[in-house]
Enzyme design. Structure first.
Site, mmCIF file in Angstrom:
data_model
loop_
_atom_site.group_PDB
_atom_site.id
_atom_site.type_symbol
_atom_site.label_atom_id
_atom_site.label_comp_id
_atom_site.label_asym_id
_atom_site.label_seq_id
_atom_site.Cartn_x
_atom_site.Cartn_y
_atom_site.Cartn_z
ATOM 1 C CG HIS A 155 -3.014 5.178 0.249
ATOM 2 N ND1 HIS A 155 -3.028 4.207 -0.734
ATOM 3 C CD2 HIS A 155 -4.159 5.020 0.958
ATOM 4 C CE1 HIS A 155 -4.138 3.494 -0.640
ATOM 5 N NE2 HIS A 155 -4.832 3.960 0.375
ATOM 6 C CE LYS A 162 -3.821 1.970 2.696
ATOM 7 N NZ LYS A 162 -4.629 1.832 3.935
#
Length: 238
Positions: free
Chosen positions: A120, A118
């Protein structure tokens, strides 16, 4: 190779394991998770039985499954600091087992991985507690060992120690293709590669024991003979 046998570990503690294993096989059959017939495995073999832990798909069955995992882990006497569940099936398993352990008086952290990092928010591939100490890898079965290999790498990269693998069912089946069968099962290969134990709630011998006690109906006799023939053909040597 260091040999690990959950029966030996249990015997050291004076614990009888056959009842737990037998109950688990019956539970899996009653839930429709363990089925008999003709099924094609990942190795392309025609198997007389099929185990799909993904069918423990409601709260009650998943909770009961987690209790079997937790009891097997606690009764083995293996030391551990936290749990890790490889994506995807390991994710609900590791959360459920952590809850079961806490209810049994052993509250430990857990984590799991994403298939893709991921970029963010918190970022990274690991969700949950930081990986540290001696880690239990929780999965449903070991087929080719791919999931375990990935888990070991993730844990080691975090400077933690992969300590034990805990699965639901050990098929006790030799790996490789039919024309080049290994002498070892996928479970034994993992134990040899990483010098760590693989614990299972139950195994193929327990399944055969269940079938032997299940009754004398022609259908059950047929299943028992088919599973035994499969064990004789593909079963691990040791």
């Amino acid at each position: 190779m260091t040999r690990y046998n959950i029966d030996v570990l249990f015997e050291r503690l004076g614990i009888e394991v056959s009842q737990l294993r037998e109950e688990f096989i019956r539970f899996a059959v009653d839930c429709g998770v363990l089925r008999f017939g003709e099924f094609i495995t990942k190795a392309g073999r025609t198997s007389p039985y099929f185990f799909n832990a993904g069918l423990f798909n409601d709260g009650q069955s998943l909770g009961t499954l987690a209790d079997y995992y937790a009891d097997t882990l606690l009764e083995s006497g293996v030391s551990f600091d936290m749990l890790f569940g490889p994506a995807y099936k390991g994710i609900p398993l590791v959360a459920a087992v952590a809850i079961s352990l806490a209810r049994k008086g052993r509250n430990v952290p857990f984590a799991y991985n994403r298939k893709e990092a991921k970029d963010h928010g918190e970022g990274g591939v690991i969700v949950g507690a930081p990986l540290k100490g001696k880690v239990v890898i929780i999965d449903d079965v070991i087929s080719a060992g791919t999931s375990v290999n990935e888990s070991v790498n993730i844990i080691r990269n975090a400077n933690a120690t992969p300590g034990v693998v805990l699965i639901a069912l050990d098929r006790m089946e030799r790996s490789g293709k039919d024309d080049a069968l290994s002498e070892l099962s996928a479970v034994q290969e993992v134990q040899k590669a990483y010098d760590m134990p693989v614990l299972s709630i139950a195994n193929l011998d327990d399944l055969l024991g269940y079938l032997a006690k299940a009754g004398a109906s022609p259908e059950m006799n047929q299943y028992q003979k088919a599973v035994k023939a499969y064990r004789d053909k593909y079963g691990s040597v040791n």
